[in-house]
Structure formats: structure tokens, C-alpha cells
Scaffold this motif. Structure first.
Motif, PDB file in Angstrom:
ATOM      1  N   TRP A 105       0.845  -1.207   0.000  1.00 14.61           N
ATOM      2  CA  TRP A 105       0.000   0.000   0.000  1.00 14.61           C
ATOM      3  C   TRP A 105       0.875   1.250   0.000  1.00 14.61           C
ATOM      4  CZ3 TRP A 105      -0.600   3.942   3.728  1.00 14.61           C
ATOM      5  CH2 TRP A 105      -1.697   4.800   3.533  1.00 14.61           C
ATOM      6  N   GLU A 106       1.865   1.267   0.871  1.00 14.74           N
ATOM      7  CA  GLU A 106       2.711   2.451   1.021  1.00 14.74           C
ATOM      8  C   GLU A 106       3.480   2.742  -0.267  1.00 14.74           C
ATOM      9  OE1 GLU A 106       5.125   2.444   4.641  1.00 14.74           O
ATOM     10  OE2 GLU A 106       6.671   3.588   3.620  1.00 14.74           O
ATOM     11  N   LEU A 107       4.067   1.715  -0.882  1.00 12.65           N
ATOM     12  CA  LEU A 107       4.877   1.946  -2.084  1.00 12.65           C
ATOM     13  C   LEU A 107       3.994   2.283  -3.288  1.00 12.65           C
ATOM     14  CD1 LEU A 107       7.629  -0.818  -1.733  1.00 12.65           C
ATOM     15  CD2 LEU A 107       7.779   1.615  -1.171  1.00 12.65           C
ATOM     16  N   GLN A 108       2.872   1.583  -3.389  1.00 17.69           N
ATOM     17  CA  GLN A 108       1.941   1.892  -4.489  1.00 17.69           C
ATOM     18  C   GLN A 108       1.471   3.345  -4.374  1.00 17.69           C
ATOM     19  OE1 GLN A 108      -1.864  -0.334  -4.609  1.00 17.69           O
ATOM     20  NE2 GLN A 108      -1.075  -1.362  -6.459  1.00 17.69           N
ATOM     21  N   ARG A 109       1.181   3.771  -3.156  1.00 14.54           N
ATOM     22  CA  ARG A 109       0.708   5.145  -2.903  1.00 14.54           C
ATOM     23  C   ARG A 109       1.752   6.171  -3.337  1.00 14.54           C
ATOM     24  NH1 ARG A 109       1.441   8.671   1.413  1.00 14.54           N
ATOM     25  NH2 ARG A 109      -0.390   9.869   2.111  1.00 14.54           N
ATOM     26  N   ASP A 110       3.064   5.781  -3.238  1.00 15.15           N
ATOM     27  CA  ASP A 110       4.146   6.699  -3.580  1.00 15.15           C
ATOM     28  C   ASP A 110       4.669   6.475  -4.993  1.00 15.15           C
ATOM     29  OD1 ASP A 110       3.787   7.630  -1.068  1.00 15.15           O
ATOM     30  OD2 ASP A 110       5.738   7.068  -0.268  1.00 15.15           O
ATOM     31  N   GLY A 111       3.998   5.588  -5.750  1.00 16.13           N
ATOM     32  CA  GLY A 111       4.397   5.386  -7.145  1.00 16.13           C
ATOM     33  C   GLY A 111       5.690   4.601  -7.304  1.00 16.13           C
ATOM     34  N   ILE A 112       6.029   3.783  -6.299  1.00 13.32           N
ATOM     35  CA  ILE A 112       7.247   2.961  -6.373  1.00 13.32           C
ATOM     36  C   ILE A 112       6.852   1.553  -6.818  1.00 13.32           C
ATOM     37  CG2 ILE A 112       9.117   1.923  -5.011  1.00 13.32           C
ATOM     38  CD1 ILE A 112       9.088   4.473  -3.279  1.00 13.32           C
ATOM     39  N   ASP A 113       7.554   1.014  -7.811  1.00 19.98           N
ATOM     40  CA  ASP A 113       7.241  -0.280  -8.405  1.00 19.98           C
ATOM     41  C   ASP A 113       7.377  -1.390  -7.364  1.00 19.98           C
ATOM     42  OD1 ASP A 113       8.497  -2.027 -11.388  1.00 19.98           O
ATOM     43  OD2 ASP A 113       6.992  -2.557  -9.866  1.00 19.98           O
ATOM     44  N   VAL A 114       6.272  -2.058  -7.053  1.00 21.34           N
ATOM     45  CA  VAL A 114       6.291  -3.114  -6.031  1.00 21.34           C
ATOM     46  C   VAL A 114       5.524  -4.326  -6.535  1.00 21.34           C
ATOM     47  CG1 VAL A 114       4.263  -2.088  -4.862  1.00 21.34           C
ATOM     48  CG2 VAL A 114       5.748  -3.697  -3.620  1.00 21.34           C
ATOM     49  N   THR A 115       6.115  -5.502  -6.302  1.00 24.45           N
ATOM     50  CA  THR A 115       5.469  -6.776  -6.612  1.00 24.45           C
ATOM     51  C   THR A 115       5.288  -7.553  -5.322  1.00 24.45           C
ATOM     52  OG1 THR A 115       6.535  -6.841  -8.801  1.00 24.45           O
ATOM     53  CG2 THR A 115       5.684  -8.934  -7.907  1.00 24.45           C
ATOM     54  N   LEU A 116       4.078  -8.012  -5.074  1.00 25.45           N
ATOM     55  CA  LEU A 116       3.784  -8.754  -3.849  1.00 25.45           C
ATOM     56  C   LEU A 116       3.954 -10.247  -4.092  1.00 25.45           C
ATOM     57  CD1 LEU A 116       2.627  -8.884  -0.946  1.00 25.45           C
ATOM     58  CD2 LEU A 116       0.335  -8.947  -1.996  1.00 25.45           C
ATOM     59  N   ILE A 117       4.638 -10.918  -3.179  1.00 27.78           N
ATOM     60  CA  ILE A 117       4.758 -12.375  -3.256  1.00 27.78           C
ATOM     61  C   ILE A 117       4.367 -12.984  -1.911  1.00 27.78           C
ATOM     62  CG2 ILE A 117       6.606 -12.304  -4.986  1.00 27.78           C
ATOM     63  CD1 ILE A 117       8.578 -13.020  -2.701  1.00 27.78           C
ATOM     64  N   CYS A 118       4.083 -14.276  -1.935  1.00 31.06           N
ATOM     65  CA  CYS A 118       3.850 -14.986  -0.677  1.00 31.06           C
ATOM     66  C   CYS A 118       5.205 -15.217  -0.002  1.00 31.06           C
ATOM     67  CB  CYS A 118       3.171 -16.328  -0.939  1.00 31.06           C
ATOM     68  SG  CYS A 118       1.536 -16.171  -1.659  1.00 31.06           S
ATOM     69  N   ASP A 119       5.179 -15.408   1.298  1.00 28.23           N
ATOM     70  CA  ASP A 119       6.428 -15.620   2.028  1.00 28.23           C
ATOM     71  C   ASP A 119       7.214 -16.796   1.459  1.00 28.23           C
ATOM     72  OD1 ASP A 119       4.674 -14.740   5.026  1.00 28.23           O
ATOM     73  OD2 ASP A 119       6.025 -13.494   3.843  1.00 28.23           O
ATOM     74  N   ASN A 120       6.500 -17.840   1.032  1.00 30.86           N
ATOM     75  CA  ASN A 120       7.193 -19.071   0.603  1.00 30.86           C
ATOM     76  C   ASN A 120       7.736 -18.974  -0.822  1.00 30.86           C
ATOM     77  OD1 ASN A 120       4.848 -19.178  -0.814  1.00 30.86           O
ATOM     78  ND2 ASN A 120       4.005 -20.973   0.240  1.00 30.86           N
ATOM     79  N   MET A 121       7.660 -17.781  -1.438  1.00 28.62           N
ATOM     80  CA  MET A 121       8.152 -17.627  -2.801  1.00 28.62           C
ATOM     81  C   MET A 121       9.535 -16.984  -2.871  1.00 28.62           C
ATOM     82  SD  MET A 121       4.668 -16.253  -4.608  1.00 28.62           S
ATOM     83  CE  MET A 121       3.141 -17.185  -4.501  1.00 28.62           C
ATOM     84  N   ALA A 122      10.026 -16.456  -1.735  1.00 30.33           N
ATOM     85  CA  ALA A 122      11.297 -15.704  -1.759  1.00 30.33           C
ATOM     86  C   ALA A 122      12.436 -16.570  -2.299  1.00 30.33           C
ATOM     87  CB  ALA A 122      11.616 -15.195  -0.367  1.00 30.33           C
ATOM     88  N   GLY A 123      12.539 -17.812  -1.848  1.00 27.07           N
ATOM     89  CA  GLY A 123      13.632 -18.680  -2.290  1.00 27.07           C
ATOM     90  C   GLY A 123      13.585 -18.942  -3.782  1.00 27.07           C
ATOM     91  N   TYR A 124      12.397 -19.129  -4.286  1.00 23.93           N
ATOM     92  CA  TYR A 124      12.237 -19.416  -5.727  1.00 23.93           C
ATOM     93  C   TYR A 124      12.737 -18.239  -6.558  1.00 23.93           C
ATOM     94  CZ  TYR A 124       9.839 -20.535 -10.120  1.00 23.93           C
ATOM     95  OH  TYR A 124       9.535 -20.796 -11.457  1.00 23.93           O
ATOM     96  N   LEU A 125      12.359 -17.000  -6.162  1.00 20.12           N
ATOM     97  CA  LEU A 125      12.809 -15.829  -6.920  1.00 20.12           C
ATOM     98  C   LEU A 125      14.326 -15.679  -6.826  1.00 20.12           C
ATOM     99  CD1 LEU A 125       9.679 -15.115  -6.614  1.00 20.12           C
ATOM    100  CD2 LEU A 125      10.412 -12.757  -6.863  1.00 20.12           C
ATOM    101  N   MET A 126      14.894 -15.968  -5.656  1.00 15.76           N
ATOM    102  CA  MET A 126      16.354 -15.897  -5.521  1.00 15.76           C
ATOM    103  C   MET A 126      17.021 -16.946  -6.409  1.00 15.76           C
ATOM    104  SD  MET A 126      16.917 -15.325  -1.453  1.00 15.76           S
ATOM    105  CE  MET A 126      16.099 -13.998  -0.566  1.00 15.76           C
TER     106      MET A 126
END
Ligand SMILES: CSC[C@H]1O[C@H](OP(=O)(O)O)[C@H](O)[C@@H]1O
Length: 355
Positions: free
Chosen positions: A205-226
Motif C-alpha cells: 500500500w505504502e509503495l503503491q501510494r508513492d508510485g514505487i514499483d512493487v510486486t507482492l509475493i507470498c512468504d514461501n516464494m522468496a527462495g524461488y525468486l532468488m
């Protein structure tokens, strides 16, 4: 302009109810220390620096209430300390809460000879200073921290260490804001951060409100993206940092730090000096708050687990210093040898006022 989650106007402390975001932006008015204590306990306001600021306003309200009574000085100070203890008992992990209350109590003692109304007015001004200084500290932290980020990259963050967790601008998100303001192309991956959902509900919410590019993931997805090579750095906030550089932060931070090390990704911590607790040699003594099991078994009114199931709900974990690539403060950055470097940073002159 990043939000300021706590406002002090016309003698009233106004705080946005962070439990209702992003669905509802509701500001609540506070006029006494008891109500502020409940707001901290129930996480209307949350985030290490923000709860310190809220507690400072609570202490100022306590002083005003005591100053209106005809009390001997010693008794007024005794009751002030008691009401500060009630504020201190709200949440155990974030050391900023205790740092802010200790600063208010020191001033209360030092100015106890003043007429009661002047004494209370000085404490209200101190609370306002703690609030105003925090945003300046975050901006300075951002300037130091942004230098660690590449000209272009994707940064993962856990929980909300943004403007909502502070007096404004944010710590970890302040570093990201400063990097973008310096012309860097930073996009953010925010994990949801169960069970209170600070990432999904607050950081997104905070980043979207400030126009900063943000992608939401589930907690269990961090390792996969890394593993896919899609994360260039991790940056988080902190609730308490011990003398050796161990970091207490939102539950799940340790898991992200282990994943980051496994993938050779830098893991940065951004925190003001009011979060560093040199009285603790290491993180083993940092108290870890356990919260209501309902935070795990329910999402709002939706039941997610069978009634009566056993629940364990620690709100924080401790990341060992060996997993931390750098600790970013408002007066500089510590790397490795944290015991020496944190002590040196803590000994530097105040950036503003007392901090
Ligand atoms: C800028 S410190 C934010 C810090 O506080 C959060 O905890 P909570 O939301 O439970 O107050 C979390 O640990 C964040 O990293």
C-alpha cells in the motif's frame, strides 16, 4: 510524499489505524496515555520507531494529566514513572519503545523543579522532537544506505520498515526511497509477511501510494525468486540489534537471510541508532514477543485452522550477525566486525538533537 502515520495537532495525537489498511484509511484521535498504550499493544501503530514515538506522546499526555493535579514533586515523578512503565509493558522486543520512554523520563527528572504546567509543556515538546528527529534520521540513513544499491536492481523486503513504521520516510524503505531519489532504477519485491501481513497490507500500500514499483509475493516464494536470479539485494528493518550485530526483526527475517546467503545475495539491515542495544552482547537475550494465536488461525473473521489447534506465534526472530552484509544507520554503515563498528557508530555525535 511518504505518509506520516502519527500526527500531533491541537494537543491531540492522531494515528492511522494500521490494522485496517489497505481496505480503510481511518485516523484515530488519542488524548491519554492509557489509550496510546492500548494502540501500541493492539498494533494500531506498529514498527519499532513508530511505537517509540507513540509512547513518547503517551508519556507527554501522562505528564499533562499529572501536572493538573496538586501533587508533591516526588509523587508526581513517581506516578509519571509508573505510567511510563505501563507504556513500556505494551510490547517487549522493539528497543525504541524503551529508548523513547527513557529519554522522556530523563527530561522529567531533569526539569522536575519547573512549575508543573511548564514541566508538562517541556515533555510535550520533547515528544514532538523525538517525532520530528525520526524522519530526519531516516533520510540520513537513506543517503548512507542507497550507496549500497546498484544503479538498477530488484530489492526484496520483509515486513514493513517504511514510513508507516516510523515518524516518516522509513528505514529499509527509506533506503529504497533515497536510491530512487538519487536516480537509481529500483523495483521492490515485498513478501506478504504472515501472520500480520505487514508486507501485503502495509508495504504494498505504502509503495503503491508513492508510485514505487512493487510486486507482492507470498512468504514461501522468496527462495524461488532468488534461485531464478530475480533478487539483487534484500533490505529489512530491525526491532533490536545487539552489540555483536545480531538482529531481531519480524518473524521470517531469519529465513530470508539464510536464503540470501545461500544465493550469494547481500542482506542489509537499516535501523536508527535508537534500535541498537549495546547492553546485550548478542541476540540470545533479546525478548521475543508472542502474540495472540488468532493472528495465525484467522484472517479477519475467516477461520483458517480448526478450532482448538495448538498455535505458536512468535512475532520476531533473531538473524545472526554472520548473515548480515551491512547495518545501515543514520551516521554511517557497519560491515563485519560489528562489535567494534557499532560501538564506534554509537559514539559519533548526534545527528540532530539528542540522537
Ligand atoms: C522500522 S522498524 C519496523 C519493524 O517493526 C516491525 O514489527 P511490528 O510490525 O510487529 O511492529 C517489523 O519487525 C519491522 O521490521
Amino acid at each position: 510524499m511518504a505518509i506520516k502515520p502519527i500526527l500531533f495537532e491541537d494537543g491531540i495525537c492522531r494515528m492511522i489505524d494500521q490494522r485496517l489498511l489497505p481496505a480503510e484509511e481511518l485516523w484515530r484521535d488519542y488524548r491519554d496515555d492509557g489509550a496510546i498504550a492500548e494502540a501500541i499493544r493492539t498494533m494500531v501503530v506498529r514498527g519499532a520507531p513508530a511505537i517509540g514515538i507513540a509512547a513518547a506522546y503517551g508519556a507527554a499526555f501522562a505528564a499533562a494529566a499529572l501536572a493538573s493535579q496538586s501533587l508533591p514533586v516526588a509523587e508526581r515523578l513517581h506516578q509519571f514513572r509508573q505510567r511510563c512503565q505501563h507504556l513500556a509493558a505494551t510490547r517487549p522486543t522493539a528497543v525504541n519503545l524503551f529508548w523513547a520512554l527513557a529519554r522522556m523520563e530523563r527530561l522529567a527528572e531533569a526539569t522536575s523543579a519547573l512549575a508543573p504546567l511548564d514541566w508538562a509543556a517541556g515533555l510535550r515538546q520533547e515528544a514532538c522532537r523525538i517525532d520530528a528527529e525520526d524522519e530526519l534520521i531516516n533520510r540520513a540513513m537513506g543517503r548512507h544506505g542507497q550507496a549500497l544499491l546498484s544503479q538498477q536492481g530488484t530489492v526484496l523486503t520483509h515486513c514493513n520498515a517504511g514510513a508507516l513504521a516510523t515518524g516518516g520516510y522509513g528505514t529499509a524503505l527509506g533506503v529504497i526511497r533515497a536510491a530512487i531519489e538519487a536516480g537509481k532504477q529500483i523495483d521492490v519485491v515485498a513478501d506478504e509477511t504472515r501472520p500480520f501481513w505487514q508486507g501485503a497490507r502495509l508495504t504494498a500500500w505504502e509503495l503503491q501510494r508513492d508510485g514505487i514499483d512493487v510486486t507482492l509475493i507470498c512468504d514461501n516464494m522468496a527462495g524461488y525468486l532468488m534461485q531464478q536470479g530475480r533478487i539483487d539485494a534484500v533490505i529489512v528493518g530491525a526491532d533490536r540489534i545487539s552489540a555483536n550485530g545480531d538482529v531481531a526483526n519480524k518473524i521470517g527475517t531469519y529465513s530470508v537471510a539464510v536464503l540470501a546467503q545461500a544465493h550469494g545475495i547481500p542482506f542489509y539491515v537499516a535501523a536508527p541508532r535508537s534500535t541498537i542495544d549495546l547492553s546485550l552482547a548478542d541476540g540470545s537475550a533479546i525478548p521475543i514477543e508472542e502474540r495472540d494465536p488468532r493472528e495465525v488461525t484467522h484472517c479477519g473473521n475467516q477461520q483458517l485452522a480448526p478450532a482448538g489447534v495448538a498455535v505458536y506465534n512468535p512475532a520476531f526472530d533473531v538473524t545472526p550477525a554472520r548473515l548480515v552484509s551491512a547495518i545501515i544507520t543514520e551516521v554511517g554503515v557497519a560491515r563485519a566486525d560489528y562489535r567494534t563498528q557499532l560501538a564506534e557508530l554509537m559514539a559519533r555525535p548526534p545527528l540532530c538533537g539528542h540522537v
